[in-house]
Design an enzyme around this catalytic site. Structure first.
Site, PDB file in Angstrom:
ATOM      1  N   ARG A  50     -10.620   4.487   0.713  1.00  0.00           N
ATOM      2  CA  ARG A  50      -9.380   5.143   0.304  1.00  0.00           C
ATOM      3  C   ARG A  50      -8.739   4.362  -0.837  1.00  0.00           C
ATOM      4  O   ARG A  50      -7.740   3.668  -0.644  1.00  0.00           O
ATOM      5  CB  ARG A  50      -8.436   5.252   1.491  1.00  0.00           C
ATOM      6  CG  ARG A  50      -9.005   6.063   2.648  1.00  0.00           C
ATOM      7  CD  ARG A  50      -8.126   5.956   3.879  1.00  0.00           C
ATOM      8  NE  ARG A  50      -8.644   6.753   4.994  1.00  0.00           N
ATOM      9  CZ  ARG A  50      -8.125   6.768   6.211  1.00  0.00           C
ATOM     10  NH1 ARG A  50      -7.065   6.009   6.480  1.00  0.00           N
ATOM     11  NH2 ARG A  50      -8.653   7.498   7.159  1.00  0.00           N
ATOM     12  N   ASP A  52      -6.577   3.179  -3.982  1.00  0.00           N
ATOM     13  CA  ASP A  52      -5.159   3.399  -4.263  1.00  0.00           C
ATOM     14  C   ASP A  52      -4.956   4.191  -5.547  1.00  0.00           C
ATOM     15  O   ASP A  52      -5.880   4.375  -6.344  1.00  0.00           O
ATOM     16  CB  ASP A  52      -4.435   2.054  -4.403  1.00  0.00           C
ATOM     17  CG  ASP A  52      -4.471   1.231  -3.135  1.00  0.00           C
ATOM     18  OD1 ASP A  52      -4.674   1.818  -2.056  1.00  0.00           O
ATOM     19  OD2 ASP A  52      -4.286   0.008  -3.230  1.00  0.00           O
ATOM     20  N   TYR A 110     -16.178  -4.780  -5.592  1.00  0.00           N
ATOM     21  CA  TYR A 110     -15.126  -4.387  -6.517  1.00  0.00           C
ATOM     22  C   TYR A 110     -15.181  -5.262  -7.770  1.00  0.00           C
ATOM     23  O   TYR A 110     -15.624  -6.417  -7.717  1.00  0.00           O
ATOM     24  CB  TYR A 110     -13.743  -4.567  -5.888  1.00  0.00           C
ATOM     25  CG  TYR A 110     -13.357  -3.527  -4.875  1.00  0.00           C
ATOM     26  CD1 TYR A 110     -12.656  -2.382  -5.258  1.00  0.00           C
ATOM     27  CD2 TYR A 110     -13.664  -3.686  -3.527  1.00  0.00           C
ATOM     28  CE1 TYR A 110     -12.276  -1.427  -4.322  1.00  0.00           C
ATOM     29  CE2 TYR A 110     -13.289  -2.736  -2.581  1.00  0.00           C
ATOM     30  CZ  TYR A 110     -12.597  -1.614  -2.997  1.00  0.00           C
ATOM     31  OH  TYR A 110     -12.224  -0.677  -2.068  1.00  0.00           O
ATOM     32  N   ARG A 197      -6.364  -6.760  -5.090  1.00  0.00           N
ATOM     33  CA  ARG A 197      -5.331  -6.891  -6.108  1.00  0.00           C
ATOM     34  C   ARG A 197      -4.457  -8.125  -5.876  1.00  0.00           C
ATOM     35  O   ARG A 197      -4.015  -8.774  -6.830  1.00  0.00           O
ATOM     36  CB  ARG A 197      -4.491  -5.620  -6.157  1.00  0.00           C
ATOM     37  CG  ARG A 197      -5.266  -4.407  -6.684  1.00  0.00           C
ATOM     38  CD  ARG A 197      -4.542  -3.101  -6.416  1.00  0.00           C
ATOM     39  NE  ARG A 197      -3.216  -3.105  -7.017  1.00  0.00           N
ATOM     40  CZ  ARG A 197      -2.286  -2.194  -6.737  1.00  0.00           C
ATOM     41  NH1 ARG A 197      -2.541  -1.231  -5.855  1.00  0.00           N
ATOM     42  NH2 ARG A 197      -1.109  -2.248  -7.323  1.00  0.00           N
TER      43      ARG A 197
END
Length: 253
Positions: A50, A52, A110, A197
């Site tokens: 999911r 962002d 990522y 992040r």
């Protein structure tokens, strides 16, 4: 009934994330609508990650069930003629009926991109974050290495989490600079909300000298969000790929 798996790439700039929301456009909503139009029946996908609002993906995973006779590998072609240019299916394949993209064991990677130069580059504004000033790349690399292994990452997750287990395993981190672009890649068995992040925001503080690389272990041990750095902006983050190491996700021949 068969289950079809899609590998989905998208530029998240214009979307409020992956998951369907009541008052905002999302990637999943657009994908579901295109599938529903294609198959002339309501289709609801199940996604693996999911992401962002503003986050991109090269290899997010989604599945859907259908009784349509279309071969699974043709869905990529059919959908790509209907989807907007910022969403593209990279692969479609049939998988076992009980395969669920979020409940199988996964390995996710990522990448975060930091444009480190005096002035912004408008051609790279959508998938990188501009940071002006010198950054200590070696210190950032040392700090990133401290994150490898199995740790409680509560310090690197947003407060008021909806999960109680904040232990995750990071298999590898890589941080390097190519000309004016700093690239940080992180691979793990799962990530908490905003975890990558917040890690990047903390690494940037290390690069600026506000946090020492050797402090990362203490930040992990503190299990306190206030000890880590700020949350880096979403647009620099891309989900590169998701791997399923278990054999039950083999495609159906």
């Amino acid at each position: 009934m068969k289950r079809v798996r899609l590998t989905v790439a998208y530029d998240g700039t214009n979307y409020a994330g992956w998951q369907v929301q009541p008052n905002a456009l999302t990637v999943q909503e657009v994908l579901d609508q295109c599938l529903s139009d294609l198959l002339k029946t309501p289709i609801h996908t199940m996604g693996a990650s999911r992401t962002d609002a503003g986050v991109h993906a090269l290899g997010n995973i989604a599945v859907f069930d259908t009784e349509a006779r279309m071969p699974a590998d043709k869905y990529a072609f059919a959908l790509n003629t209907r989807l907007p240019e910022d969403i593209r299916i990279q692969k479609s394949e049939e998988v076992a009926p009980d395969f669920h993209p979020r409940f199988c064991r996964t390995i996710k990677t990522y990448e975060y991109r930091i444009l480190n130069r005096t002035f912004p580059d408008p051609t790279r504004r959508f998938n990188s974050v501009h940071i002006y000033g010198n950054l200590d790349i070696e210190a950032m690399q040392r700090a990133a290495a401290c994150l490898e292994g199995t740790h409680d990452f509560k310090s690197f997750a947003t407060e008021n989490l909806q999960v109680t287990d904040t232990v995750r395993t990071i298999y590898e981190t890589r941080l390097w600079k190519e000309e004016d672009m700093i690239r940080f890649q992180i691979t793990g068995n799962g990530f908490l909300y905003n975890m990558v992040r917040i890690i990047v925001g903390t690494l940037l503080e290390v690069g600026k000298g506000a946090i020492q690389a050797e402090d990362i272990s203490a930040i992990l041990e503190a299990k306190d969000r206030t000890k880590a750095g700020p949350t880096a902006r979403a647009k620099g983050l891309t989900l590169l790929h998701i791997r399923y190491p278990d054999e039950e996700v083999e495609t159906v021949k």
